[in-house]
Design an enzyme around this catalytic site. Structure first.
Site, PDB file in Angstrom:
ATOM      1  N   SER A 197    -104.340  -8.245  67.809  1.00  0.00           N
ATOM      2  CA  SER A 197    -104.483  -9.408  68.283  1.00  0.00           C
ATOM      3  C   SER A 197    -103.490  -9.474  69.435  1.00  0.00           C
ATOM      4  O   SER A 197    -102.549  -8.695  69.488  1.00  0.00           O
ATOM      5  CB  SER A 197    -103.967 -10.862  67.330  1.00  0.00           C
ATOM      6  OG  SER A 197    -103.933 -11.750  68.129  1.00  0.00           O
ATOM      7  N   TYR A 210     -97.828 -14.660  61.291  1.00  0.00           N
ATOM      8  CA  TYR A 210     -99.089 -13.948  61.878  1.00  0.00           C
ATOM      9  C   TYR A 210     -98.913 -13.157  63.041  1.00  0.00           C
ATOM     10  O   TYR A 210     -99.271 -11.875  63.001  1.00  0.00           O
ATOM     11  CB  TYR A 210     -99.936 -15.077  62.278  1.00  0.00           C
ATOM     12  CG  TYR A 210    -101.326 -14.391  62.850  1.00  0.00           C
ATOM     13  CD1 TYR A 210    -102.251 -14.245  62.017  1.00  0.00           C
ATOM     14  CD2 TYR A 210    -101.485 -14.206  64.136  1.00  0.00           C
ATOM     15  CE1 TYR A 210    -103.626 -13.788  62.298  1.00  0.00           C
ATOM     16  CE2 TYR A 210    -102.751 -13.852  64.816  1.00  0.00           C
ATOM     17  CZ  TYR A 210    -103.504 -13.610  63.939  1.00  0.00           C
ATOM     18  OH  TYR A 210    -104.916 -12.957  64.387  1.00  0.00           O
TER      19      TYR A 210
END
Length: 321
Positions: A197, A210
């Site tokens: 990501s 995350y």
């Protein structure tokens, strides 16, 4: 042996280290010259290839296994590969959503199989992987896509939430690779894709665990490539790491950004980019593409200078609590 012969032998022994030193120095200089030539050759080659679109490899008949196919990026990636003629193996804990993906692939004339698997549990991965090998065949393309994304401050995360995030977002990559890499090595071909990501490129508030998982995926893939290279397997087993910006899949519930141009990316766009990157053999790619280069450029500057840019862009996510 005469005294003269002894003196000559001693002289030769004394000169021998000097010859070794000179020889070693010459080799070192040659190595430096060769390294410089290779360094700049590969640098300019990369710049050239950044503007040159490589031909996309045909994936018809390939068996592609994708995790997290019940919705979002996983589902659209499955549909995209199916449209190119690949056989799709869909994995998800959500049986209903997974079956819907398979049904949609079959409706368009494709071939797909649905398997329920909880990738947070290694034993599930091992069992389902064995079934796939027996019932479908050799998985030549593996897409580690499954992930979860709770968005709130670090102190509001509980232990189970953090552990589950790492089990799915990071550890599952290890277990999946361990299950399918041996056959790729045996067959002397294969491609493994990992979804990181843009949160694996920069740190963001409300996403501390995350971001940690996505930074970890980047590290895993970089070191995994180096291991394959040292084993002389990197030309047979290809790797691709994808860094999407915030994607409109429902995981990112409260995004915010100062500029409208930094809007959420559509999962269909991500899916097309994943498939294209794999088919062209690209190792790393962000969505949008310039974000990866921007991250590399910004990180040569001091931390406080980077913070000024971050504050100016003012992008991220609000707490979902």
């Amino acid at each position: 042996m005469t005294n003269h012969e002894v003196d000559q032998d001693n002289t030769q022994q004394q000169n021998h280290p000097n010859r070794n030193f000179c020889y070693g120095t010459i080799l070192l200089i040659l190595d430096i010259i060769i390294i410089n030539l290779k360094f700049w050759f590969y640098t300019f080659e990369h710049i050239y290839l950044s503007f040159y679109q490589k031909e996309e490899k045909d994936v018809r008949g390939e068996i592609v296994l994708i995790t997290g196919t019940a919705h979002g990026i996983g589902r659209d990636t499955a549909l995209e590969y199916a449209s190119k003629g690949a056989t799709i193996v869909c994995w998800d804990i959500n049986e209903r959503g997974n079956n819907e993906t398979v049904k949609e692939i079959k409706a368009m004339g494709g071939k797909a199989f649905s398997y329920v698997c909880n990738v947070s549990k290694r034993e599930d991965i091992v069992q389902v992987a064995e079934k796939v090998k027996k019932e479908v065949g050799f998985v030549s393309i593996l897409v580690n896509n499954a992930g979860i994304m709770p968005c709130h401050p670090l102190l509001d995360h509980n232990e189970n939430e953090i552990r589950l995030m790492y089990d799915i977002n990071v550890l599952a990559h290890f277990w999946m690779i361990q299950e399918f890499l041996p056959e790729m090595i045996k067959q002397k071909r294969g491609h493994i894709i990992a979804l990181s990501s843009c949160a694996g490129l920069i740190g963001l508030k409300n996403l501390v665990p995350y971001c940690g998982t996505k930074f970890a995926v980047r590290g895993v893939m970089n070191s995994f490539y180096e291991e394959l290279r040292r084993m002389d397997l990197h030309k047979q087993i290809k790797l691709t790491t994808i860094y999407p910006y915030m994607v409109d899949t429902g995981l990112c519930k409260k995004p915010h950004f100062r500029f409208k141009s930094m809007k959420l990316v559509k999962p269909q766009e991500v899916a097309k980019t994943i498939v294209s990157a794999q088919r062209r053999g690209i190792m790393e790619l962000s969505i949008p593409q310039h974000y990866l280069y921007l991250e590399k450029f910004i990180n040569i500057f001091p931390r406080k200078a980077c913070e000024v840019v971050s504050d100016f862009l003012d992008t991220g996510v609000e707490s979902d609590l």
